[in-house]
Design a protein around this motif. Structure first.
Motif, PDB file in Angstrom:
ATOM      1  N   ASN A  37     -87.550 -27.130  13.895  1.00 18.89           N
ATOM      2  CA  ASN A  37     -88.729 -26.353  13.502  1.00 18.89           C
ATOM      3  C   ASN A  37     -89.491 -26.968  12.335  1.00 18.89           C
ATOM      4  OD1 ASN A  37     -88.243 -24.440  15.461  1.00 18.89           O
ATOM      5  ND2 ASN A  37     -87.211 -23.028  14.086  1.00 18.89           N
ATOM      6  N   ASN A  38     -88.889 -27.929  11.679  1.00 20.68           N
ATOM      7  CA  ASN A  38     -89.515 -28.505  10.493  1.00 20.68           C
ATOM      8  C   ASN A  38     -89.586 -30.018  10.571  1.00 20.68           C
ATOM      9  OD1 ASN A  38     -89.995 -26.117   8.661  1.00 20.68           O
ATOM     10  ND2 ASN A  38     -87.868 -25.818   9.241  1.00 20.68           N
ATOM     11  N   ARG A  40     -88.196 -33.428  12.342  1.00 21.74           N
ATOM     12  CA  ARG A  40     -87.035 -33.962  13.042  1.00 21.74           C
ATOM     13  C   ARG A  40     -86.166 -34.667  12.016  1.00 21.74           C
ATOM     14  NH1 ARG A  40     -91.541 -36.966  14.146  1.00 21.74           N
ATOM     15  NH2 ARG A  40     -91.270 -39.173  13.765  1.00 21.74           N
ATOM     16  N   ARG A  41     -85.078 -35.245  12.460  1.00 26.13           N
ATOM     17  CA  ARG A  41     -84.102 -35.826  11.527  1.00 26.13           C
ATOM     18  C   ARG A  41     -84.730 -36.761  10.501  1.00 26.13           C
ATOM     19  NH1 ARG A  41     -78.532 -35.423  12.733  1.00 26.13           N
ATOM     20  NH2 ARG A  41     -78.226 -37.039  11.167  1.00 26.13           N
ATOM     21  N   ASP A  42     -85.606 -37.637  10.944  1.00 32.08           N
ATOM     22  CA  ASP A  42     -86.120 -38.660  10.030  1.00 32.08           C
ATOM     23  C   ASP A  42     -87.295 -38.209   9.163  1.00 32.08           C
ATOM     24  OD1 ASP A  42     -87.535 -38.574  12.425  1.00 32.08           O
ATOM     25  OD2 ASP A  42     -88.168 -40.652  12.292  1.00 32.08           O
ATOM     26  N   VAL A  43     -87.844 -37.018   9.414  1.00 32.12           N
ATOM     27  CA  VAL A  43     -88.977 -36.552   8.591  1.00 32.12           C
ATOM     28  C   VAL A  43     -88.712 -35.210   7.904  1.00 32.12           C
ATOM     29  CG1 VAL A  43     -90.700 -37.803   9.928  1.00 32.12           C
ATOM     30  CG2 VAL A  43     -90.157 -35.449  10.536  1.00 32.12           C
ATOM     31  N   TYR A  44     -87.543 -34.610   8.107  1.00 29.94           N
ATOM     32  CA  TYR A  44     -87.231 -33.313   7.510  1.00 29.94           C
ATOM     33  C   TYR A  44     -87.249 -33.415   5.988  1.00 29.94           C
ATOM     34  CZ  TYR A  44     -84.836 -28.955   6.421  1.00 29.94           C
ATOM     35  OH  TYR A  44     -84.519 -27.706   5.927  1.00 29.94           O
ATOM     36  N   ARG A  45     -87.956 -32.485   5.349  1.00 27.22           N
ATOM     37  CA  ARG A  45     -87.995 -32.403   3.895  1.00 27.22           C
ATOM     38  C   ARG A  45     -87.831 -30.948   3.493  1.00 27.22           C
ATOM     39  NH1 ARG A  45     -87.118 -36.760   4.765  1.00 27.22           N
ATOM     40  NH2 ARG A  45     -88.227 -38.658   4.238  1.00 27.22           N
ATOM     41  N   ALA A  46     -86.942 -30.701   2.546  1.00 25.68           N
ATOM     42  CA  ALA A  46     -86.600 -29.339   2.142  1.00 25.68           C
ATOM     43  C   ALA A  46     -87.805 -28.570   1.606  1.00 25.68           C
ATOM     44  CB  ALA A  46     -85.490 -29.369   1.103  1.00 25.68           C
ATOM     45  N   ILE A  47     -88.590 -29.200   0.769  1.00 29.30           N
ATOM     46  CA  ILE A  47     -89.736 -28.504   0.152  1.00 29.30           C
ATOM     47  C   ILE A  47     -90.751 -28.105   1.210  1.00 29.30           C
ATOM     48  CG2 ILE A  47     -91.690 -28.768  -1.424  1.00 29.30           C
ATOM     49  CD1 ILE A  47     -89.832 -30.526  -3.152  1.00 29.30           C
ATOM     50  N   GLU A  51     -91.825 -24.261   2.298  1.00 27.76           N
ATOM     51  CA  GLU A  51     -93.228 -23.810   2.314  1.00 27.76           C
ATOM     52  C   GLU A  51     -93.599 -23.209   3.667  1.00 27.76           C
ATOM     53  OE1 GLU A  51     -95.665 -23.447  -0.006  1.00 27.76           O
ATOM     54  OE2 GLU A  51     -93.976 -23.799  -1.343  1.00 27.76           O
ATOM     55  N   ARG A  52     -93.173 -23.867   4.747  1.00 24.24           N
ATOM     56  CA  ARG A  52     -93.453 -23.328   6.085  1.00 24.24           C
ATOM     57  C   ARG A  52     -92.776 -21.976   6.275  1.00 24.24           C
ATOM     58  NH1 ARG A  52     -93.848 -28.734   7.355  1.00 24.24           N
ATOM     59  NH2 ARG A  52     -91.650 -29.107   7.774  1.00 24.24           N
TER      60      ARG A  52
END
Length: 118
Positions: A37-38, A40-47, A51-52
């Protein structure tokens, strides 16, 4: 936010969803869904994920029927004919199944926003 940070760190370290889920005491499907939902593995960022999530949870939300005039008109017409919410949902699925703008669930009838709008 803390769990999202742990997910982000785990992904960056190349850990599997199963490993991350075990560390957090969560189901593997929960971690997989969060990452999907946020990004994928290589682009996931907690911040960004936080926010989403904050944006999706904002209140008050605009009533579904206020946003969709055609849906509102159809629902009101069928309610005036004394159709039940379940019958209306079935009708909409049969006649407008390919149009997401004409979709509603029986639970949507139970929300206070829908009742007030009607």
């Amino acid at each position: 936010m803390g769990e999202r940070e742990e997910i982000s760190r785990g992904l960056h370290a190349g850990e599997s969803y199963r490993t991350i889920a075990g560390l957090l005491g969560r189901a593997v499907s929960t971690i997989s869904r969060e990452v999907k939902n946020n990004g994928r593995r290589d682009v996931y960022r907690a911040i960004a994920a936080q926010e989403r999530a904050r944006h999706r949870a904002r209140r008050p939300k605009q009533c579904l029927l206020d946003c969709r005039p055609a849906l509102r008109k159809t629902v009101l017409t069928l309610l005036m004919q004394e159709w039940s919410p379940e019958q209306i949902v079935g009708y909409l699925r049969r006649h407008h199944g390919d149009d997401p703008g004409m979709a509603i669930s029986p639970e949507d009838f139970k929300s206070s926003e829908t009742v007030v709008t009607l």
